[in-house]
Design an enzyme around this catalytic site. Structure first.
Site, PDB file in Angstrom:
ATOM      1  N   LYS A   1      -0.432  13.684  -1.597  1.00  0.00           N
ATOM      2  CA  LYS A   1      -0.069  12.326  -1.168  1.00  0.00           C
ATOM      3  C   LYS A   1      -0.273  12.164   0.344  1.00  0.00           C
ATOM      4  CE  LYS A   1       1.748   8.564  -0.099  1.00  0.00           C
ATOM      5  NZ  LYS A   1       1.879   7.235  -0.523  1.00  0.00           N
TER       6      LYS A   1
ATOM      7  N   HIS B   1     -26.068   4.552   3.300  1.00  0.00           N
ATOM      8  CA  HIS B   1     -26.279   5.918   2.820  1.00  0.00           C
ATOM      9  C   HIS B   1     -25.319   6.168   1.657  1.00  0.00           C
ATOM     10  CE1 HIS B   1     -26.085  10.270   2.654  1.00  0.00           C
ATOM     11  NE2 HIS B   1     -27.186  10.339   3.410  1.00  0.00           N
TER      12      HIS B   1
ATOM     13  N   ASP C   1      21.035   0.059  -3.489  1.00  0.00           N
ATOM     14  CA  ASP C   1      20.595  -0.087  -2.109  1.00  0.00           C
ATOM     15  C   ASP C   1      21.817  -0.071  -1.198  1.00  0.00           C
ATOM     16  OD1 ASP C   1      17.646  -1.064  -0.938  1.00  0.00           O
ATOM     17  OD2 ASP C   1      19.348  -1.432   0.420  1.00  0.00           O
TER      18      ASP C   1
ATOM     19  N   CYS D   1       3.153   3.936   6.257  1.00  0.00           N
ATOM     20  CA  CYS D   1       2.560   5.094   5.567  1.00  0.00           C
ATOM     21  C   CYS D   1       1.553   5.801   6.441  1.00  0.00           C
ATOM     22  CB  CYS D   1       1.866   4.624   4.300  1.00  0.00           C
ATOM     23  SG  CYS D   1       2.852   3.516   3.329  1.00  0.00           S
TER      24      CYS D   1
ATOM     25  N   TYR E   1       1.165  -5.835   9.790  1.00  0.00           N
ATOM     26  CA  TYR E   1       0.280  -4.712  10.124  1.00  0.00           C
ATOM     27  C   TYR E   1      -1.091  -4.829   9.498  1.00  0.00           C
ATOM     28  CZ  TYR E   1       0.855  -2.268   5.632  1.00  0.00           C
ATOM     29  OH  TYR E   1       0.820  -1.910   4.311  1.00  0.00           O
TER      30      TYR E   1
ATOM     31  N   VAL F   1       0.673   3.069  -4.042  1.00  0.00           N
ATOM     32  CA  VAL F   1       0.232   1.676  -4.162  1.00  0.00           C
ATOM     33  C   VAL F   1       0.017   1.011  -2.807  1.00  0.00           C
ATOM     34  CG1 VAL F   1       1.235   1.309  -6.428  1.00  0.00           C
ATOM     35  CG2 VAL F   1       2.637   0.969  -4.390  1.00  0.00           C
TER      36      VAL F   1
HETATM   37  N1  SAJ Z   1      -6.990  -0.182   8.935  1.00  0.00           N
HETATM   38  C1  SAJ Z   1      -7.973  -0.162   9.920  1.00  0.00           C
HETATM   39  N2  SAJ Z   1      -9.265   0.094   9.540  1.00  0.00           N
HETATM   40  C2  SAJ Z   1      -9.613   0.309   8.233  1.00  0.00           C
HETATM   41  C3  SAJ Z   1      -8.607   0.286   7.246  1.00  0.00           C
HETATM   42  C4  SAJ Z   1      -7.290   0.040   7.621  1.00  0.00           C
HETATM   43  O1  SAJ Z   1      -7.723  -0.350  11.116  1.00  0.00           O
HETATM   44  O2  SAJ Z   1     -10.802   0.523   7.973  1.00  0.00           O
HETATM   45  C5  SAJ Z   1      -5.579  -0.402   9.315  1.00  0.00           C
HETATM   46  C6  SAJ Z   1      -4.916  -1.590   8.626  1.00  0.00           C
HETATM   47  O3  SAJ Z   1      -5.162  -2.780   9.311  1.00  0.00           O
HETATM   48  C7  SAJ Z   1      -3.461  -1.199   8.679  1.00  0.00           C
HETATM   49  C8  SAJ Z   1      -3.507   0.314   8.508  1.00  0.00           C
HETATM   50  O4  SAJ Z   1      -4.824   0.701   8.838  1.00  0.00           O
HETATM   51  O5  SAJ Z   1      -2.882  -1.474   9.946  1.00  0.00           O
HETATM   52  C9  SAJ Z   1      -3.159   0.826   7.128  1.00  0.00           C
HETATM   53  O6  SAJ Z   1      -3.501  -0.102   6.119  1.00  0.00           O
HETATM   54  P1  SAJ Z   1      -4.125   0.317   4.706  1.00  0.00           P
HETATM   55  O7  SAJ Z   1      -4.439  -0.923   3.971  1.00  0.00           O
HETATM   56  O8  SAJ Z   1      -5.227   1.273   4.865  1.00  0.00           O
HETATM   57  O9  SAJ Z   1      -2.955   1.153   3.990  1.00  0.00           O
HETATM   58  P2  SAJ Z   1      -1.394   0.903   3.701  1.00  0.00           P
HETATM   59  O10 SAJ Z   1      -0.608   1.595   4.782  1.00  0.00           O
HETATM   60  O11 SAJ Z   1      -1.091  -0.517   3.443  1.00  0.00           O
HETATM   61  O12 SAJ Z   1      -1.207   1.712   2.319  1.00  0.00           O
HETATM   62  C10 SAJ Z   1      -1.563   3.096   2.265  1.00  0.00           C
HETATM   63  C11 SAJ Z   1      -2.458   3.322   1.056  1.00  0.00           C
HETATM   64  N3  SAJ Z   1      -3.118   4.626   1.134  1.00  0.00           N
HETATM   65  C12 SAJ Z   1      -4.452   4.780   1.031  1.00  0.00           C
HETATM   66  O13 SAJ Z   1      -5.199   3.858   0.891  1.00  0.00           O
HETATM   67  C13 SAJ Z   1      -4.970   6.173   1.100  1.00  0.00           C
HETATM   68  C14 SAJ Z   1      -1.639   3.211  -0.215  1.00  0.00           C
HETATM   69  O14 SAJ Z   1      -2.412   3.556  -1.357  1.00  0.00           O
HETATM   70  C15 SAJ Z   1      -0.415   4.120  -0.136  1.00  0.00           C
HETATM   71  O15 SAJ Z   1       0.388   4.035  -1.298  1.00  0.00           O
HETATM   72  C16 SAJ Z   1       0.415   3.679   1.053  1.00  0.00           C
HETATM   73  O16 SAJ Z   1      -0.383   3.860   2.215  1.00  0.00           O
HETATM   74  C17 SAJ Z   1       1.668   4.527   1.092  1.00  0.00           C
HETATM   75  O17 SAJ Z   1       2.725   4.013   0.676  1.00  0.00           O
HETATM   76  O18 SAJ Z   1       1.597   5.706   1.438  1.00  0.00           O
END
Ligand code: SAJ
Length: 428
Positions: free
Chosen positions: A203, A241, A31, A257, A314, A152
């Site tokens: 991805k 549905h 790192d 992400c 977040y 992940v």
């Molecule tokens: N969020 C909403 N509404 C929802 C779902 C999420 O407003 O219905 C918001 C969350 O509060 C957050 C953001 O979206 O601010 C993203 O959160 P998340 O839990 O959906 O995803 P991340 O960013 O923590 O992780 C994602 C994941 N990707 C998917 O689910 C497709 C994870 O599997 C990836 O490895 C990660 O991005 C990454 O490193 O790319």
């Protein structure tokens, strides 16, 4: 057993390094931060992630994991560095380039180089392979090169690292097979082999799929607020549905992400990625909507309003504030109201003081829930209300039990709910 050099000891690199080390490999974690290197070598960790402390400590304690500022000659190099956005919303590949530059002098025939960082389609084939090729080594025969994107979810990293399906995109099919042989030792989920550009786009599309769906949910929230009905009820019913899975409205999309990766496609394909671009803008506008909504809730408060923000990470149950919509919301509100911020997972580092729970709610007029931390479910509405000047709650996640707060005398506003009382919890 191999010697593995993991470049980048963040949310992905440290768990990956620890996992390989506890599976018998000799791992050097690299790192650029001296603090991170010292922390890991002393058996501590610098990030919050369930189970990681125990795993990393076991890895370091066994002698199989060491951290350093510089890479050393190894059999395998795994690049887990950030790929953030530039000011112009393009992918900043400089950390990837620096990592590749750093290992080039160490590479020898038979080595394996793996890019885990999320990168625009073409990065492995058109950027990394030619860089390695300049050293006189032929990628595909002398050096195996692959993209193996991490997939992940923060908060569940260790479980998902092991159990999730994995995509490996090889520069050649042989490169993919060599990479699979390594990951077979730690991954229990299925591993799918493809070419590196397909893996890169797969991805990014995973996260783009989620971003576009969240934008749709946020737009549904706007429609319902206008109609005076609850988006949460609509979602609950529509999702009965068998082929519908509406996502949830919220204060905006954060994290390193989902709020970042779709821009890589918008930047690379400005004329083609139209829906992706609109979705990004819709989600980026959400914090401003929250600010407007909060100010309208406070319009009846005669003195300068006092607001308590609950949650700056977040999303729930993590300490990660990168790209958090809460930061925008705090910035927008702090000029207009007296603001206090409470987050049991985040101690500092947001450019704004984090208060204790009691300080945050003391004399507050409005509680705004921005992150769905489980800790918040255990708060007693009556007790909170006793500390407050006005009992107003604005739940941007539909996360708290609205009825309990109403019973304690709160006026409850839920994002996406017009003026109706939403009783459908978000998890239904
Ligand atoms: N969020 C909403 N509404 C929802 C779902 C999420 O407003 O219905 C918001 C969350 O509060 C957050 C953001 O979206 O601010 C993203 O959160 P998340 O839990 O959906 O995803 P991340 O960013 O923590 O992780 C994602 C994941 N990707 C998917 O689910 C497709 C994870 O599997 C990836 O490895 C990660 O991005 C990454 O490193 O790319």
């Amino acid at each position: 057993m191999k010697s593995i050099c993991v470049l980048g000891l963040g949310y992905i690199g440290l768990p990956t390094a620890s996992l390989f080390a506890t599976h018998g490999h000799r791992v050097l974690g690299v790192d650029i931060s001296e603090r991170v290197v010292d922390t890991i070598n002393s058996g501590e960790i610098h990030i919050e992630e369930p189970g990681l402390f125990t795993l990393a400590r076991a890895a370091v304690g066994s002698g199989n994991l060491r951290a350093s500022l510089l890479p050393e000659t190894s059999d395998v190099y795994i690049i887990c560095v950030p790929t953030p956005l530039t000011d112009t919303k393009a992918c900043d590949l400089s950390y990837v380039e620096n990592a590749v530059e750093a290992i080039i002098p160490l590479l020898k025939k038979g080595d394996l180089v793996i890019l885990e960082s999320t990168s625009p389609p073409g990065t492995t084939r058109d950027l990394i392979a030619p860089m390695i090729g300049q050293n006189g080594l032929t990628v595909g025969t002398d050096i195996h090169l692959s993209h193996c994107p991490e997939r992940v979810l923060p908060g569940r990293i260790l479980k998902e690292l092991i159990e999730n399906a994995r995509i490996i995109g090889g520069f050649t099919p042989e490169c993919a097979r060599a990479t699979k042989a390594l990951y077979d030792g730690i991954v229990e989920g299925p591993i799918y082999l493809t070419d590196c550009t397909t893996a890169e786009l797969a991805k990014i599309m995973e996260n783009t799929y989620r971003d576009v769906n969240i934008a749709l949910a946020n737009e549904l929230g706007h429609l319902c607020e206008d109609l005076g009905i609850s988006a949460w009820d609509v979602i609950n019913l529509a999702n009965k549905h068998p082929r519908v899975n509406l996502h949830q409205p919220g204060p905006g999309v954060g994290g390193h992400c989902i709020s970042v990766d779709p821009w890589f496609l918008v930047d690379k394909f400005p004329d083609l990625a139209k829906l992706i671009h609109l979705s990004r803008k819709t989600n980026d506008d959400q914090p401003e909507m929250v600010i407007e909504h909060a100010l309208s809730i406070l319009s009846g408060v005669s003195d300068r309003p006092r607001v308590a923000i609950f949650g700056v990470s977040y999303k729930g149950n993590v300490d990660d504030t990168r790209e958090s919509p809460a930061l925008e919301i705090i910035k927008g509100l702090k000029e207009k109201v007296d603001l206090r911020v409470y987050d049991p997972h985040v101690k500092s580092g947001i450019g704004f003081e984090i208060s204790s729970l009691e300080e945050a709610v003391s004399d507050a007029d409005l509680l705004i829930v921005l992150a769905d931390h489980n800790d918040f479910r255990f708060l007693a509405p009556e007790e909170l209300g006793n500390h407050m000047r006005t009992r107003l709650l604005f739940d941007t996640r539909n996360f708290l039990d609205a009825k309990r707060f109403r019973d304690a005398g709160f006026v409850v506003h839920t994002l996406g709910s017009g003026n109706v009382e939403t009783e459908t919890p978000a998890s239904v």
